[in-house]
Design a protein around this motif. Structure first.
Motif, mmCIF file in Angstrom:
data_model
loop_
_atom_site.group_PDB
_atom_site.id
_atom_site.type_symbol
_atom_site.label_atom_id
_atom_site.label_comp_id
_atom_site.label_asym_id
_atom_site.label_seq_id
_atom_site.Cartn_x
_atom_site.Cartn_y
_atom_site.Cartn_z
ATOM 1 N N GLY A 83 66.963 59.729 -80.413
ATOM 2 C CA GLY A 83 65.848 58.878 -80.819
ATOM 3 C C GLY A 83 64.535 59.627 -80.910
ATOM 4 O O GLY A 83 63.773 59.457 -81.861
ATOM 5 N N GLN A 84 64.255 60.462 -79.933
ATOM 6 C CA GLN A 84 63.017 61.227 -79.942
ATOM 7 C C GLN A 84 62.982 62.218 -81.105
ATOM 8 O O GLN A 84 61.934 62.429 -81.723
ATOM 9 N N THR A 85 64.129 62.823 -81.409
ATOM 10 C CA THR A 85 64.201 63.787 -82.502
ATOM 11 C C THR A 85 63.938 63.109 -83.845
ATOM 12 O O THR A 85 63.171 63.613 -84.684
ATOM 13 N N VAL A 86 64.571 61.945 -84.051
ATOM 14 C CA VAL A 86 64.352 61.208 -85.296
ATOM 15 C C VAL A 86 62.893 60.764 -85.400
ATOM 16 O O VAL A 86 62.261 60.911 -86.454
ATOM 17 N N ARG A 87 62.359 60.247 -84.325
ATOM 18 C CA ARG A 87 60.973 59.779 -84.340
ATOM 19 C C ARG A 87 60.014 60.906 -84.735
ATOM 20 O O ARG A 87 59.129 60.712 -85.585
ATOM 21 N N ALA A 88 60.181 62.067 -84.147
ATOM 22 C CA ALA A 88 59.291 63.186 -84.450
ATOM 23 C C ALA A 88 59.433 63.624 -85.905
ATOM 24 O O ALA A 88 58.444 63.913 -86.581
ATOM 25 N N ALA A 89 60.673 63.657 -86.393
ATOM 26 C CA ALA A 89 60.901 64.111 -87.768
ATOM 27 C C ALA A 89 60.373 63.107 -88.791
ATOM 28 O O ALA A 89 59.936 63.498 -89.887
ATOM 29 N N LEU A 90 60.407 61.822 -88.454
ATOM 30 C CA LEU A 90 59.917 60.803 -89.387
ATOM 31 C C LEU A 90 58.401 60.808 -89.534
ATOM 32 O O LEU A 90 57.867 60.223 -90.481
ATOM 33 N N ASP A 91 57.698 61.461 -88.626
ATOM 34 C CA ASP A 91 56.233 61.505 -88.727
ATOM 35 C C ASP A 91 55.768 62.057 -90.070
ATOM 36 O O ASP A 91 54.697 61.689 -90.571
ATOM 37 N N ALA A 92 56.568 62.926 -90.664
ATOM 38 C CA ALA A 92 56.188 63.529 -91.943
ATOM 39 C C ALA A 92 56.077 62.496 -93.064
ATOM 40 O O ALA A 92 55.371 62.715 -94.064
ATOM 41 N N ILE A 93 56.751 61.361 -92.897
ATOM 42 C CA ILE A 93 56.723 60.332 -93.940
ATOM 43 C C ILE A 93 55.429 59.539 -93.917
ATOM 44 O O ILE A 93 54.950 59.066 -94.957
ATOM 45 N N TRP A 94 54.843 59.399 -92.750
ATOM 46 C CA TRP A 94 53.738 58.450 -92.612
ATOM 47 C C TRP A 94 52.390 59.081 -92.924
ATOM 48 O O TRP A 94 51.436 58.976 -92.159
ATOM 49 N N THR A 95 52.315 59.714 -94.074
ATOM 50 C CA THR A 95 51.065 60.222 -94.633
ATOM 51 C C THR A 95 50.999 59.773 -96.090
ATOM 52 O O THR A 95 52.043 59.575 -96.728
ATOM 53 N N PRO A 96 49.802 59.601 -96.649
ATOM 54 C CA PRO A 96 49.697 59.022 -97.994
ATOM 55 C C PRO A 96 50.443 59.792 -99.074
ATOM 56 O O PRO A 96 50.974 59.198 -100.021
ATOM 57 N N ASP A 97 50.491 61.119 -98.983
ATOM 58 C CA ASP A 97 51.088 61.912 -100.066
ATOM 59 C C ASP A 97 52.468 62.465 -99.684
ATOM 60 O O ASP A 97 52.902 63.483 -100.215
ATOM 61 N N ARG A 137 71.792 46.599 -84.053
ATOM 62 C CA ARG A 137 70.834 47.671 -84.315
ATOM 63 C C ARG A 137 71.466 49.025 -83.970
ATOM 64 O O ARG A 137 72.195 49.145 -82.984
ATOM 65 N N PRO A 138 71.209 50.080 -84.742
ATOM 66 C CA PRO A 138 71.933 51.338 -84.560
ATOM 67 C C PRO A 138 71.686 51.998 -83.209
ATOM 68 O O PRO A 138 70.583 51.968 -82.677
ATOM 69 N N GLY A 139 72.751 52.597 -82.669
ATOM 70 C CA GLY A 139 72.652 53.369 -81.439
ATOM 71 C C GLY A 139 73.493 54.631 -81.564
ATOM 72 O O GLY A 139 74.218 54.815 -82.539
ATOM 73 N N HIS A 140 73.393 55.491 -80.568
ATOM 74 C CA HIS A 140 74.140 56.741 -80.579
ATOM 75 C C HIS A 140 74.230 57.256 -79.152
ATOM 76 O O HIS A 140 73.406 56.918 -78.298
ATOM 77 N N THR A 141 75.259 58.039 -78.877
ATOM 78 C CA THR A 141 75.295 58.705 -77.584
ATOM 79 C C THR A 141 74.111 59.665 -77.478
ATOM 80 O O THR A 141 73.572 60.109 -78.487
ATOM 81 N N ASP A 142 73.736 59.986 -76.235
ATOM 82 C CA ASP A 142 72.548 60.800 -75.985
ATOM 83 C C ASP A 142 71.360 60.171 -76.713
ATOM 84 O O ASP A 142 70.588 60.834 -77.407
ATOM 85 N N SER A 143 71.230 58.846 -76.518
ATOM 86 C CA SER A 143 70.322 58.048 -77.330
ATOM 87 C C SER A 143 68.862 58.486 -77.231
ATOM 88 O O SER A 143 68.140 58.456 -78.223
ATOM 89 N N ALA A 144 68.443 58.888 -76.045
ATOM 90 C CA ALA A 144 67.027 59.255 -75.892
ATOM 91 C C ALA A 144 66.686 60.494 -76.702
ATOM 92 O O ALA A 144 65.682 60.527 -77.418
ATOM 93 N N LYS A 145 67.523 61.519 -76.608
ATOM 94 C CA LYS A 145 67.232 62.759 -77.318
ATOM 95 C C LYS A 145 67.342 62.573 -78.824
ATOM 96 O O LYS A 145 66.498 63.057 -79.591
ATOM 97 N N MET A 191 64.475 60.680 -70.364
ATOM 98 C CA MET A 191 65.808 60.173 -70.071
ATOM 99 C C MET A 191 66.813 61.298 -70.078
ATOM 100 O O MET A 191 66.768 62.180 -70.901
ATOM 101 N N ARG A 192 67.771 61.236 -69.142
ATOM 102 C CA ARG A 192 68.828 62.232 -69.127
ATOM 103 C C ARG A 192 69.824 61.921 -70.244
ATOM 104 O O ARG A 192 69.908 60.808 -70.736
ATOM 105 N N SER A 193 70.598 62.895 -70.602
ATOM 106 C CA SER A 193 71.564 62.704 -71.673
ATOM 107 C C SER A 193 72.801 62.005 -71.146
ATOM 108 O O SER A 193 72.965 61.767 -69.957
ATOM 109 N N ALA A 194 73.731 61.701 -72.072
ATOM 110 C CA ALA A 194 74.985 61.089 -71.680
ATOM 111 C C ALA A 194 75.757 61.991 -70.734
ATOM 112 O O ALA A 194 76.533 61.525 -69.914
#
Length: 427
Positions: free
Chosen positions: A393-407, A383-391, A1-4
């Motif tokens: 959103g993708q940044t948050v999604r990638a950074a949250l990956d660190a949480i989804w491990t057992p330790d 539900r939360p939104g932000h300008t330049d939503s795609a970028k 997606m292109r930015s705002a």
């Protein structure tokens, strides 16, 4: 997606083109003929599309200048990306559904043509009946830019048969006992998983990718992803740390929530609870199990509610913007709004009644509509939104990956989310 920024350029280009066209000649524009309208949607539901076609056919019968109105389903997961690509490539639809998390990009950028004047001047439209809460997200400088065709509360569905099979209280019994809260749901969900092997609770459509659906949980802790001005990251707040600690323990320790790589479909009888929007209720008569509908469970901060919204906008670069706006006025008039209410809770205050919503949603009881649906619509936070939503959103999604491990270190992981996304906020 292109930015705002890209959308802004598209909007400015459209505005400049219209301005130049207006200055080029004082000759009145010719009446449109053989107009073909196209509207992008993300539903492929045959019943919904049949209703849209029926409304379109009625409009065409009264407007001989309109040759056809086509509803084009696009895959939900790529919807905004595909729509923006069409706009950028000079192939914008005439009208488009717009997700709430992309609303700021589309409304602020100039990509949409103003519609308020058309709606207000349409006989019988009753513009003042539109709810202030429903229209707030879709306004720019006090003017309505897109129509909020759906304001659907997030709720909790429960499979009472599965709860009984696991020796657990039903949803109504949990509520009566004062245990309709996230800790109680996780406790019961863990017991269901241990007894039956099926899932406890599921946040539908999250699947460890669509992180903003978790707002339906973290709002119970009073958490927010960023400040009111959108410029400061709040993922590392104590409230958000506590909320993600709860989710992590549910997935990895208590097993009350499916972990990464595991799916469970409530509507196929595979989980005891699911968080989703009320429009999903239409499939429950074929589920084969006893079910109930309750508000979102309480969190440490008490009761709360969340709504998902979608708007319909007229694209500024569409070939037939005035006709498209007129069709939107017809599509969303009081009569058609009432028809659409069976799937898309209306923005009209007069139609937020038990009588109207019960007629449109016969699967739900009057009690469920009065005590769950209507309060959820009236008090729900979008539900939360932000300008330049795609970028973002993708940044948050990638950074949250660190949480989804057992330790995982939850606090450090969430600090990492802020480190990654904060440079994008406030731009």
């Amino acid at each position: 997606m292109r930015s705002a920024k890209m959308l802004t350029a598209v909007g400015l280009l459209a505005g400049t083109s219209l301005l130049l066209a207006g200055c080029a000649s004082s000759t009145p524009a010719a009446e449109p003929k053989n107009v073909e309208l196209r509207m992008t949607v993300w539903t492929a539901n045959e019943d919904q599309l049949a209703l849209f076609d029926d409304i379109a056919d009625q409009y065409i019968a009264e407007h001989p200048e309109v040759k056809s109105i086509t509803f084009e389903p696009l895959p939900f997961e790529d919807y905004t990306t595909t729509l923006t690509t069409q706009v950028a490539g000079g192939k914008a639809p005439d009208l488009a559904w717009i997700l709430e998390n992309a609303a700021l990009d589309f409304v602020d950028s100039g990509a949409l043509a103003p519609i308020q004047d058309t709606l207000e001047k349409t006989d019988g439209y009753e513009f003042d009946d539109l709810s202030d809460a429903a229209t707030a997200l879709w306004q720019k400088d006090g003017e309505l830019i897109a129509y909020p065709f759906s304001t659907s509360p997030f709720v909790m569905f429960a499979n009472d048969d599965l709860l009984r099979a696991a020796g657990q209280p039903t949803a109504a019994e949990l509520q009566a006992a004062g245990k309709w809260n996230w800790e109680g749901i996780s406790e019961v969900g863990a017991a269901v998983n241990a007894a039956t092997g099926k899932a406890g609770f599921v946040v539908r459509d999250f699947d460890y990718t669509s992180w903003d659906n978790l707002a339906s949980v973290w709002m119970g802790w009073g958490a927010e992803p960023w400040g009111d001005d959108g410029a400061s990251c709040e993922f590392d707040s104590p409230e958000m740390v506590d909320a993600f600690t709860f989710l992590h323990e549910a997935a990895f320790d208590k097993k009350s929530m499916p972990g990464p790589g595991t799916t469970a479909d409530f509507f196929a009888g595979e989980s005891a609870f699911t968080v989703t929007q009320i429009s999903r209720a239409s499939v429950l008569p074929d589920s084969g199990f006893a079910w109930d509908l309750l508000p979102l469970p309480e969190g440490p901060e008490g009761e709360y509610s969340m709504v998902g919204q979608a708007g319909i906008g007229v694209m500024a670069t569409g070939k037939n913007a005035p006709v498209a706006a007129d069709f939107l006025a017809f599509f969303s008039n009081p009569e058609n709004s009432k028809k659409l209410a069976q799937w898309f809770p209306p923005a009209r205050t007069s139609q937020l009644s038990t009588e109207t919503l019960a007629a449109a949603n016969p699967v739900l009881s009057a009690d469920q509509i009065e005590n769950v649906v209507i309060p959820g619509i009236e008090t729900g936070v979008v539900r939360p939104g932000h300008t330049d939503s795609a970028k973002v959103g993708q940044t948050v999604r990638a950074a949250l990956d660190a949480i989804w491990t057992p330790d995982a270190d939850i606090e450090e992981s969430l600090i990492g989310v802020c480190d990654a996304v904060e440079p994008l906020l406030g731009k």
